[in-house]
Write a protein that holds these residues in place. Sequence first.
Motif, PDB file in Angstrom:
ATOM      1  N   ARG A   1      -3.829  -5.322  -7.292  1.00 52.98           N
ATOM      2  CA  ARG A   1      -4.267  -4.091  -6.639  1.00 52.98           C
ATOM      3  C   ARG A   1      -5.695  -3.738  -7.071  1.00 52.98           C
ATOM      4  O   ARG A   1      -6.517  -3.306  -6.243  1.00 52.98           O
ATOM      5  CB  ARG A   1      -3.312  -2.952  -6.999  1.00 52.98           C
ATOM      6  CG  ARG A   1      -3.653  -1.588  -6.399  1.00 52.98           C
ATOM      7  CD  ARG A   1      -3.537  -1.615  -4.893  1.00 52.98           C
ATOM      8  NE  ARG A   1      -3.730  -0.300  -4.312  1.00 52.98           N
ATOM      9  CZ  ARG A   1      -2.763   0.563  -4.031  1.00 52.98           C
ATOM     10  NH1 ARG A   1      -1.499   0.232  -4.289  1.00 52.98           N
ATOM     11  NH2 ARG A   1      -3.007   1.730  -3.492  1.00 52.98           N
TER      12      ARG A   1
ATOM     13  N   ASP B   1       5.611  -8.773 -13.798  1.00 54.94           N
ATOM     14  CA  ASP B   1       5.449  -8.506 -12.371  1.00 54.94           C
ATOM     15  C   ASP B   1       4.658  -7.227 -12.148  1.00 54.94           C
ATOM     16  O   ASP B   1       3.807  -7.160 -11.248  1.00 54.94           O
ATOM     17  CB  ASP B   1       6.818  -8.400 -11.693  1.00 54.94           C
ATOM     18  CG  ASP B   1       7.561  -9.733 -11.653  1.00 54.94           C
ATOM     19  OD1 ASP B   1       6.894 -10.782 -11.745  1.00 54.94           O
ATOM     20  OD2 ASP B   1       8.797  -9.723 -11.530  1.00 54.94           O
TER      21      ASP B   1
ATOM     22  N   ALA C   1       0.990  -7.046 -10.404  1.00 53.03           N
ATOM     23  CA  ALA C   1       0.772  -6.205  -9.228  1.00 53.03           C
ATOM     24  C   ALA C   1      -0.425  -5.282  -9.422  1.00 53.03           C
ATOM     25  O   ALA C   1      -1.213  -5.069  -8.494  1.00 53.03           O
ATOM     26  CB  ALA C   1       2.030  -5.387  -8.935  1.00 53.03           C
TER      27      ALA C   1
ATOM     28  N   ARG D   1      -2.700   2.277  -9.013  1.00 51.51           N
ATOM     29  CA  ARG D   1      -1.418   2.287  -8.304  1.00 51.51           C
ATOM     30  C   ARG D   1      -1.229   3.530  -7.447  1.00 51.51           C
ATOM     31  O   ARG D   1      -0.382   3.549  -6.545  1.00 51.51           O
ATOM     32  CB  ARG D   1      -0.259   2.222  -9.315  1.00 51.51           C
ATOM     33  CG  ARG D   1      -0.243   0.997 -10.200  1.00 51.51           C
ATOM     34  CD  ARG D   1       0.870   1.097 -11.226  1.00 51.51           C
ATOM     35  NE  ARG D   1       0.686   2.264 -12.099  1.00 51.51           N
ATOM     36  CZ  ARG D   1       1.652   2.778 -12.865  1.00 51.51           C
ATOM     37  NH1 ARG D   1       2.857   2.251 -12.842  1.00 51.51           N
ATOM     38  NH2 ARG D   1       1.395   3.817 -13.634  1.00 51.51           N
TER      39      ARG D   1
END
Length: 321
Positions: free
Chosen positions: A108, A100, A104, A201
Amino acid sequence: MDRITLGNEEFEGRNNAYVLADEETDELALVDTGIATDPVRRDLRDGLADRGYEFADVDDIVLTHFHVDHAGLAGEIQAESDATVYVHEADAPMVAQDPDAIAAVEERRRDRLEEWGVPEDAQSELLEFLESAEIDGPPAEPTPIEDGEILEVGGRTLETIHAPGHAAGLCCFETADGDEAFVGDAVLPVYTPNVGGADVRIERPLEKYVATLRRLADRDYERVWPGHRDPIADPTDRALTILEHHRERTETILELLVDHGPADAWTISAHLFGDLEGIHIVHGPGEAFAHLDHLRHEGVVAFENGEYRLLEDAVSLDDLF
């Protein structure tokens, strides 16, 4: 400080793995492990063998951050030794290769590349590079740590200093006397660590990195041990030099917006770096974005229709750096 120099043809040049060994207790720790390629694996195994050790003897692994050129071999060593792998809580899911978390990040990155105006052919080239590199290594089971946490490893006492910017979970590890630290990619002796593209991130990456540089400068170490190349004998000066580099780059970007008008991050990166290939397809516009984003949050530029537009012709950067 006992370091093993590791080859690295993928990123920023020679990596370092630091060996912490306590002969009285027979405790063995590594700070960073290098990338999971056969030449680097061989370098690390041979370096440990020269010191009378093998992977199975490692008790603890301290990772400065999740990037594969620093953490790639951690899972393999842990599988052979059952070593404890310490990494900041922000980077622990990446070291564990949590599906996960990885999904992500990939989503992104795709969104960022679109936002930055990176052309489709360049995006495809980047994706091909990332898929063909085969440098991840097996996942590790990390033990998350946080700012201020004290580690007792390899006969050493290390204090965790969270130093985000280049990576969300990047940490430095200060020795007990407070005079030295392992700094990973927070401060490098030759290059300036990429900010913005190296870890998508991070919100406001340049702001966070500026704070990291000031924090490290304030600690005024006598010497630091970076993740790449040779030790830094005047780390305060080096941190301030990198800080000034980012101020100058921001000034350059402002001049580009004055001379050429509104532009996206890809266009700005082309002015700064020229043609890009491989991993630099994300690093280049990411670096431009980090500065443009910093200016946007300070009310100097606006982001409209995929481009950054200058709001003020005369800008003082004193409050930004």
